[in-house]
Design a protein around this motif. Structure first.
Motif, PDB file in Angstrom:
ATOM      1  N   VAL A  11       0.869  -1.181   0.000  1.00  0.00           N
ATOM      2  CA  VAL A  11       0.000   0.000   0.000  1.00  0.00           C
ATOM      3  C   VAL A  11       0.902   1.226   0.000  1.00  0.00           C
ATOM      4  O   VAL A  11       1.880   1.304   0.765  1.00  0.00           O
ATOM      5  CB  VAL A  11      -0.925   0.018   1.228  1.00  0.00           C
ATOM      6  N   VAL A  12       0.596   2.189  -0.874  1.00  0.00           N
ATOM      7  CA  VAL A  12       1.383   3.422  -0.954  1.00  0.00           C
ATOM      8  C   VAL A  12       0.458   4.604  -0.651  1.00  0.00           C
ATOM      9  O   VAL A  12      -0.682   4.656  -1.101  1.00  0.00           O
ATOM     10  CB  VAL A  12       2.053   3.578  -2.338  1.00  0.00           C
ATOM     11  N   THR A  52       8.053   1.819  10.862  1.00  0.00           N
ATOM     12  CA  THR A  52       8.087   0.748   9.855  1.00  0.00           C
ATOM     13  C   THR A  52       7.635   1.229   8.482  1.00  0.00           C
ATOM     14  O   THR A  52       7.718   0.474   7.515  1.00  0.00           O
ATOM     15  CB  THR A  52       7.209  -0.436  10.294  1.00  0.00           C
ATOM     16  N   TRP A  53       7.130   2.471   8.394  1.00  0.00           N
ATOM     17  CA  TRP A  53       6.775   3.022   7.091  1.00  0.00           C
ATOM     18  C   TRP A  53       8.061   3.444   6.379  1.00  0.00           C
ATOM     19  O   TRP A  53       8.909   4.130   6.963  1.00  0.00           O
ATOM     20  CB  TRP A  53       5.879   4.246   7.241  1.00  0.00           C
ATOM     21  N   LEU A  54       8.211   3.058   5.134  1.00  0.00           N
ATOM     22  CA  LEU A  54       9.315   3.568   4.325  1.00  0.00           C
ATOM     23  C   LEU A  54       8.884   4.928   3.784  1.00  0.00           C
ATOM     24  O   LEU A  54       7.919   5.024   3.031  1.00  0.00           O
ATOM     25  CB  LEU A  54       9.629   2.604   3.182  1.00  0.00           C
ATOM     26  N   LEU A  66       3.870   1.315   3.001  1.00  0.00           N
ATOM     27  CA  LEU A  66       3.495   0.658   4.240  1.00  0.00           C
ATOM     28  C   LEU A  66       4.068  -0.751   4.323  1.00  0.00           C
ATOM     29  O   LEU A  66       4.308  -1.393   3.294  1.00  0.00           O
ATOM     30  CB  LEU A  66       1.972   0.625   4.384  1.00  0.00           C
ATOM     31  N   PRO A  67       4.274  -1.256   5.541  1.00  0.00           N
ATOM     32  CA  PRO A  67       4.810  -2.616   5.710  1.00  0.00           C
ATOM     33  C   PRO A  67       3.811  -3.661   5.226  1.00  0.00           C
ATOM     34  O   PRO A  67       2.612  -3.382   5.091  1.00  0.00           O
ATOM     35  CB  PRO A  67       5.048  -2.717   7.216  1.00  0.00           C
ATOM     36  N   PRO A  68       4.274  -4.880   4.978  1.00  0.00           N
ATOM     37  CA  PRO A  68       3.401  -5.897   4.375  1.00  0.00           C
ATOM     38  C   PRO A  68       2.216  -6.287   5.249  1.00  0.00           C
ATOM     39  O   PRO A  68       1.199  -6.743   4.728  1.00  0.00           O
ATOM     40  CB  PRO A  68       4.346  -7.090   4.148  1.00  0.00           C
ATOM     41  N   ASP A  69       2.346  -6.123   6.565  1.00  0.00           N
ATOM     42  CA  ASP A  69       1.241  -6.507   7.444  1.00  0.00           C
ATOM     43  C   ASP A  69       0.293  -5.354   7.758  1.00  0.00           C
ATOM     44  O   ASP A  69      -0.598  -5.485   8.597  1.00  0.00           O
ATOM     45  CB  ASP A  69       1.787  -7.094   8.751  1.00  0.00           C
ATOM     46  N   ALA A  70       0.481  -4.219   7.105  1.00  0.00           N
ATOM     47  CA  ALA A  70      -0.394  -3.064   7.353  1.00  0.00           C
ATOM     48  C   ALA A  70      -1.801  -3.363   6.863  1.00  0.00           C
ATOM     49  O   ALA A  70      -1.997  -3.965   5.810  1.00  0.00           O
ATOM     50  CB  ALA A  70       0.156  -1.825   6.659  1.00  0.00           C
TER      51      ALA A  70
END
Length: 252
Positions: A11-12, A52-54, A66-70
């Protein structure tokens, strides 16, 4: 060995401040500090681990992967209402130059997380086009001048998250065309404004019927006038039933 690593589906999110460049240096400095604090506090309220957000920072906003588990559902359903509530309190009593008003865009897709100068991927390009689209800027600047935040989600996000789970009422979203002609970009998207019914607003420009220009009074006066001579007409009250009337001279 592959030239680059595999992309990840994420998700961006893109967030942008309105009228940032019009502020003085001091107000830009303060706005950046307040923006980061508001985003951090909103994420904390949502139970999201912001570190954890890039993030790819810009002076007037940020791009976040967003991280994969967001949770897409939690992000779409809660981030904008939370920002709206926080900004209503922040902006209370502030001058126009001191207010912070935000545009938020959400999309999802494949992203390369190890780019040399950012995050390569069409998903990132798309969310950046959404945040810069005139229809989103117009919603915050003109259509809803009292709003603190407006949201635009891509068509896939609306279909997969908004329509199915309805944490935000789907009927309050307006389908629009997010378009940047100079970038050859045009995609359907969905506009939402907290406490407003965006769907009942004026139609987006791309779907509006072309307005026919009306001549001004001066232009009407300058139109050429036709002149008729020696007219013969027939009828009751001049026309029809074989009655006749001859008029010598001219009519305008």
């Amino acid at each position: 060995m592959p030239e680059f690593s595999d992309p990840k589906r994420r998700v961006v999110v893109s967030v942008d401040m309105e009228s940032y460049s019009r502020r003085s240096n001091a107000l830009q400095y303060r706005a950046q500090q307040d923006f980061r604090r508001i985003m951090d506090e909103a994420a904390a309220e949502l139970g999201v681990d912001r570190p954890t957000w890039l993030q790819q920072q810009a002076g007037d906003g940020e791009l976040a992967i967003l991280p994969p588990d967001a949770s897409e559902r939690a992000l779409v359903g809660n981030l904008t209402p939370t920002l709206d509530r926080m900004l209503r309190q922040y902006n209370l009593g502030r001058s126009e130059d001191g207010r912070i008003r935000l545009r938020v865009a959400v999309h999802q897709g494949l992203v390369h997380l190890d780019g040399a100068n950012g995050y390569p991927g069409e998903a990132v390009v798309t969310v950046c086009r959404l945040i810069d689209s005139p229809v989103l800027k117009d919603a915050l600047k003109r259509r809803f001048p009292r709003a603190n935040v407006v949201l635009m989600v891509s068509d896939p996000i609306y279909a997969d998250v908004v329509r199915h789970y309805q944490d935000l009422r789907p009927d309050l979203f307006q389908e629009v065309l997010a378009e940047l002609t100079e970038k050859d970009f045009a995609q359907p998207a969905w506009l939402y404004v907290p406490h407003e019914n965006a769907a009942s607003g004026d139609a987006p420009e791309h779907s509006a019927a072309p307005r026919q220009p009306q001549p001004s009074a001066a232009a009407a006066e300058s139109q050429p006038t036709q002149m008729f001579r020696d007219i013969r007409t027939e009828g009751p009250a001049v026309f029809g039933n074989h009655n006749t009337q001859n008029n010598r001279g001219s009519w305008r």
